[in-house]
Write a protein that holds these residues in place. Structure first.
Motif, PDB file in Angstrom:
ATOM      1  N   GLU A   1      49.562  28.261  40.419  1.00 46.28           N
ATOM      2  CA  GLU A   1      48.301  28.059  39.686  1.00 46.28           C
ATOM      3  C   GLU A   1      48.344  28.936  38.449  1.00 46.28           C
ATOM      4  O   GLU A   1      48.577  30.138  38.559  1.00 46.28           O
ATOM      5  N   THR A   2      48.144  28.344  37.294  1.00 50.49           N
ATOM      6  CA  THR A   2      48.305  29.125  36.055  1.00 50.49           C
ATOM      7  C   THR A   2      47.043  29.115  35.186  1.00 50.49           C
ATOM      8  O   THR A   2      47.126  29.133  33.964  1.00 50.49           O
ATOM      9  N   TRP A   3      45.875  29.094  35.835  1.00 48.85           N
ATOM     10  CA  TRP A   3      44.636  29.092  35.041  1.00 48.85           C
ATOM     11  C   TRP A   3      44.393  30.422  34.354  1.00 48.85           C
ATOM     12  O   TRP A   3      43.698  30.478  33.348  1.00 48.85           O
ATOM     13  N   PHE A   4      44.963  31.501  34.859  1.00 47.17           N
ATOM     14  CA  PHE A   4      44.791  32.791  34.178  1.00 47.17           C
ATOM     15  C   PHE A   4      45.965  32.960  33.230  1.00 47.17           C
ATOM     16  O   PHE A   4      47.116  33.077  33.653  1.00 47.17           O
ATOM     17  N   LYS A   5      45.687  32.925  31.921  1.00 51.41           N
ATOM     18  CA  LYS A   5      46.767  32.906  30.928  1.00 51.41           C
ATOM     19  C   LYS A   5      47.405  34.282  30.765  1.00 51.41           C
ATOM     20  O   LYS A   5      46.723  35.255  30.433  1.00 51.41           O
ATOM     21  N   LEU A   6      48.693  34.347  31.035  1.00 56.04           N
ATOM     22  CA  LEU A   6      49.433  35.603  30.880  1.00 56.04           C
ATOM     23  C   LEU A   6      50.656  35.326  30.013  1.00 56.04           C
ATOM     24  O   LEU A   6      51.512  34.514  30.378  1.00 56.04           O
ATOM     25  N   GLY A   7      50.736  35.968  28.861  1.00 55.03           N
ATOM     26  CA  GLY A   7      51.873  35.777  27.966  1.00 55.03           C
ATOM     27  C   GLY A   7      53.126  36.471  28.505  1.00 55.03           C
ATOM     28  O   GLY A   7      53.047  37.279  29.436  1.00 55.03           O
ATOM     29  N   ASP A   8      54.246  36.170  27.894  1.00 49.64           N
ATOM     30  CA  ASP A   8      55.521  36.716  28.382  1.00 49.64           C
ATOM     31  C   ASP A   8      55.590  38.238  28.236  1.00 49.64           C
ATOM     32  O   ASP A   8      56.000  38.937  29.162  1.00 49.64           O
TER      33      ASP A   8
ATOM     34  N   GLN B   1      36.929  36.587  37.978  1.00 47.99           N
ATOM     35  CA  GLN B   1      37.900  35.806  37.186  1.00 47.99           C
ATOM     36  C   GLN B   1      37.856  34.326  37.567  1.00 47.99           C
ATOM     37  O   GLN B   1      38.059  33.463  36.715  1.00 47.99           O
ATOM     38  N   GLN B   2      37.587  34.044  38.846  1.00 46.17           N
ATOM     39  CA  GLN B   2      37.450  32.638  39.248  1.00 46.17           C
ATOM     40  C   GLN B   2      36.202  32.038  38.609  1.00 46.17           C
ATOM     41  O   GLN B   2      36.224  30.921  38.092  1.00 46.17           O
ATOM     42  N   TYR B   3      35.110  32.817  38.661  1.00 45.42           N
ATOM     43  CA  TYR B   3      33.848  32.354  38.071  1.00 45.42           C
ATOM     44  C   TYR B   3      34.030  32.100  36.573  1.00 45.42           C
ATOM     45  O   TYR B   3      33.658  31.043  36.065  1.00 45.42           O
ATOM     46  N   LEU B   4      34.623  33.078  35.850  1.00 46.35           N
ATOM     47  CA  LEU B   4      34.647  33.005  34.385  1.00 46.35           C
ATOM     48  C   LEU B   4      35.814  32.176  33.853  1.00 46.35           C
ATOM     49  O   LEU B   4      35.639  31.304  33.012  1.00 46.35           O
ATOM     50  N   VAL B   5      37.024  32.443  34.347  1.00 42.50           N
ATOM     51  CA  VAL B   5      38.215  31.842  33.736  1.00 42.50           C
ATOM     52  C   VAL B   5      38.567  30.516  34.417  1.00 42.50           C
ATOM     53  O   VAL B   5      38.747  29.503  33.752  1.00 42.50           O
ATOM     54  N   GLN B   6      38.651  30.527  35.755  1.00 43.63           N
ATOM     55  CA  GLN B   6      39.068  29.295  36.432  1.00 43.63           C
ATOM     56  C   GLN B   6      38.003  28.218  36.322  1.00 43.63           C
ATOM     57  O   GLN B   6      38.297  27.071  36.017  1.00 43.63           O
ATOM     58  N   ARG B   7      36.726  28.601  36.555  1.00 44.06           N
ATOM     59  CA  ARG B   7      35.658  27.597  36.588  1.00 44.06           C
ATOM     60  C   ARG B   7      34.776  27.657  35.340  1.00 44.06           C
ATOM     61  O   ARG B   7      33.766  26.973  35.269  1.00 44.06           O
ATOM     62  N   ARG B   8      35.183  28.460  34.365  1.00 43.29           N
ATOM     63  CA  ARG B   8      34.536  28.542  33.036  1.00 43.29           C
ATOM     64  C   ARG B   8      33.025  28.721  33.116  1.00 43.29           C
ATOM     65  O   ARG B   8      32.272  28.080  32.381  1.00 43.29           O
ATOM     66  N   ALA B   9      32.595  29.559  34.023  1.00 43.89           N
ATOM     67  CA  ALA B   9      31.170  29.921  34.171  1.00 43.89           C
ATOM     68  C   ALA B   9      30.269  28.697  34.330  1.00 43.89           C
ATOM     69  O   ALA B   9      29.115  28.716  33.912  1.00 43.89           O
ATOM     70  N   ARG B  10      30.805  27.609  34.930  1.00 43.23           N
ATOM     71  CA  ARG B  10      29.978  26.394  35.043  1.00 43.23           C
ATOM     72  C   ARG B  10      29.027  26.430  36.248  1.00 43.23           C
ATOM     73  O   ARG B  10      28.090  25.638  36.318  1.00 43.23           O
ATOM     74  N   ASP B  11      29.277  27.357  37.190  1.00 47.93           N
ATOM     75  CA  ASP B  11      28.405  27.447  38.360  1.00 47.93           C
ATOM     76  C   ASP B  11      27.207  28.331  38.031  1.00 47.93           C
ATOM     77  O   ASP B  11      27.322  29.308  37.306  1.00 47.93           O
ATOM     78  N   GLU B  12      26.086  27.983  38.615  1.00 52.67           N
ATOM     79  CA  GLU B  12      24.916  28.835  38.416  1.00 52.67           C
ATOM     80  C   GLU B  12      25.177  30.199  39.056  1.00 52.67           C
ATOM     81  O   GLU B  12      25.611  30.259  40.215  1.00 52.67           O
ATOM     82  N   ALA B  13      24.943  31.269  38.298  1.00 47.73           N
ATOM     83  CA  ALA B  13      25.139  32.619  38.861  1.00 47.73           C
ATOM     84  C   ALA B  13      23.851  33.043  39.548  1.00 47.73           C
ATOM     85  O   ALA B  13      22.775  33.014  38.946  1.00 47.73           O
ATOM     86  N   LEU B  14      23.967  33.419  40.816  1.00 46.66           N
ATOM     87  CA  LEU B  14      22.780  33.732  41.607  1.00 46.66           C
ATOM     88  C   LEU B  14      22.704  35.209  41.977  1.00 46.66           C
ATOM     89  O   LEU B  14      21.669  35.695  42.427  1.00 46.66           O
ATOM     90  N   GLY B  15      23.805  35.910  41.822  1.00 52.38           N
ATOM     91  CA  GLY B  15      23.822  37.327  42.177  1.00 52.38           C
ATOM     92  C   GLY B  15      25.184  37.919  41.875  1.00 52.38           C
ATOM     93  O   GLY B  15      26.132  37.189  41.559  1.00 52.38           O
ATOM     94  N   VAL B  16      25.260  39.236  41.952  1.00 48.04           N
ATOM     95  CA  VAL B  16      26.504  39.943  41.643  1.00 48.04           C
ATOM     96  C   VAL B  16      26.694  41.032  42.691  1.00 48.04           C
ATOM     97  O   VAL B  16      25.726  41.672  43.109  1.00 48.04           O
ATOM     98  N   ARG B  17      27.951  41.211  43.160  1.00 50.33           N
ATOM     99  CA  ARG B  17      28.228  42.350  44.041  1.00 50.33           C
ATOM    100  C   ARG B  17      29.581  42.951  43.674  1.00 50.33           C
ATOM    101  O   ARG B  17      30.439  42.265  43.110  1.00 50.33           O
TER     102      ARG B  17
ATOM    103  N   GLY C   1      30.936  35.857  25.631  1.00 52.16           N
ATOM    104  CA  GLY C   1      31.058  36.159  27.059  1.00 52.16           C
ATOM    105  C   GLY C   1      29.830  35.753  27.866  1.00 52.16           C
ATOM    106  O   GLY C   1      28.841  35.251  27.324  1.00 52.16           O
ATOM    107  N   PRO C   2      29.918  35.985  29.188  1.00 52.74           N
ATOM    108  CA  PRO C   2      28.909  35.454  30.113  1.00 52.74           C
ATOM    109  C   PRO C   2      27.762  36.413  30.412  1.00 52.74           C
ATOM    110  O   PRO C   2      27.168  36.339  31.481  1.00 52.74           O
TER     111      PRO C   2
END
Ligand code: GDP
Length: 315
Positions: A84-91, A149-165, A233-234
């Motif tokens: 899975e290469t959704w998190f972009k990492l250069g050489d 990183q899943q919330y922001l990069v993989q899913r591009r913040a498309r889910d409603e954010a309901l809380g943070v821990r 940013g989000p």
């Protein structure tokens, strides 16, 4: 000594201004590690790398993260092999994560690795992780808890954010030197970073908030919110998720009791009196950091605000 609490891009830009105003060796950056994640078996510390690459002058200026002119051959091959290469990492960036992981496996702490890397890249600012212990920022969404990183990069913040821990933070110890730096600081600056998932994480490390509140140094924050919106940013959905208004009022209430003075943009000048009445001192200036001159001016204005601040935070 000036101690700066730092997230990623906003903080790195602010630090670029600060090193134009005071000697880099007199600055300590305490950096969020709640965004750290393992990719391809490698320990990636996005905010530490953004700060270090930026101060080393090698960051990709368009993105604000990664290394300038980097290539992505490794990532392409990893994709071919089914990774899975959704998190972009250069050489070249990958070299950092390979070496970091190698040293961590050999028994180094994250602070030791971070210090070795900033020295290798001729960065005078002392860059410290908030903690050497693992802390994972997670966002509650309708599909469940997601790593930041899943919330922001993989899913591009498309889910409603309901809380943070911050998973693991109660057991995390501040990294060596963090509390000492806060106690010895002449000025403490909260950089223009995400107040919830960058600064909030650092403040949640046991001992950090108390060390700031007990410090005799003035504490100044730069608002990452200008005219009711983040520069990037989000921050907006995440501030709402924890019940904060997306405005300088929300930033002030997030930092109430911790800061003496909030630096806000000219665009928010009409809210300055409201904020003062609510118990925080305010300095108004241009806070959008486009080029080196603006970064320098914001750093100067922030230090001026700290110098003239009256103590507003509580013991
Ligand atoms: P991230 O981890 O890369 O998102 O970086 P940070 O947490 O350090 O910063 C994100 C925050 O920085 C966002 O809320 C932005 O609004 C803020 N930011 C970025 N550039 C600027 C700027 O030029 N001026 C101000 N005042 N805030 C900024």
């Amino acid at each position: 000594m000036i101690v700066v609490l730092a997230g990623g891009v906003g903080a790195a830009r602010f630090l670029e201004g600060l090193v134009q105003v005071v000697p880099p060796e007199t600055i300590v950056a305490i950096v969020n590690t709640g965004d750290d994640m393992v990719f391809h078996g490698l320990h990636v510390s996005p905010d530490i790398d953004i700060v270090t690459y930026t101060l080393a002058g090698i960051v990709d200026p368009a993105q604000g993260w990664g290394i300038r002119d980097d290539t992505t051959h490794t990532l392409s091959m990893l994709a071919t092999l089914g990774a899975e290469t959704w998190f972009k990492l250069g050489d070249r960036d990958l070299a950092t994560h390979i070496r970091r992981t190698e040293l961590l496996r050999a028994g180094w702490t994250l602070s030791q690795v971070t210090d070795a890397f900033r020295r290798a890249l001729n960065v005078g600012v002392r860059v410290m992780p908030m903690s050497d212990d693992p802390v994972a920022t997670e966002i509650a969404t309708p599909v469940g808890w997601l790593h930041f990183q899943q919330y922001l990069v993989q899913r591009r913040a498309r889910d409603e954010a309901l809380g943070v821990r911050f998973v693991g933070v109660e057991r995390a110890r501040a990294a060596p030197g963090v509390l000492e730096a806060l106690r010895a600081a002449e000025t403490i600056v909260i950089a223009p970073s995400n107040p919830v998932v960058s600064i909030g994480t650092i403040l949640a490390v046991p001992g950090v908030r108390d060390a700031i509140v007990a410090s005799s140094a003035p504490v100044v924050a730069v608002s990452p919110i200008i005219a009711g919106a983040p520069v990037k940013g989000p921050a907006a959905p995440l501030m709402r998720a924890v019940g904060l208004e997306v405005s300088v009022r929300g930033v002030a209430s997030c930092y109430r009791g911790v800061i003496d003075v909030l630096v806000i943009d000219q665009a928010d000048a009409d809210l300055a009196n409201d904020l003062r009445v609510s118990g925080v001192d305010v300095a108004v200036t241009d806070t959008v950091m486009r080029g080196p001159a603006e970064k320098r001016r914001l750093a100067e204005a922030t230090l001026d605000a700290a110098r003239t601040a009256r103590r507003c935070r509580s013991y």
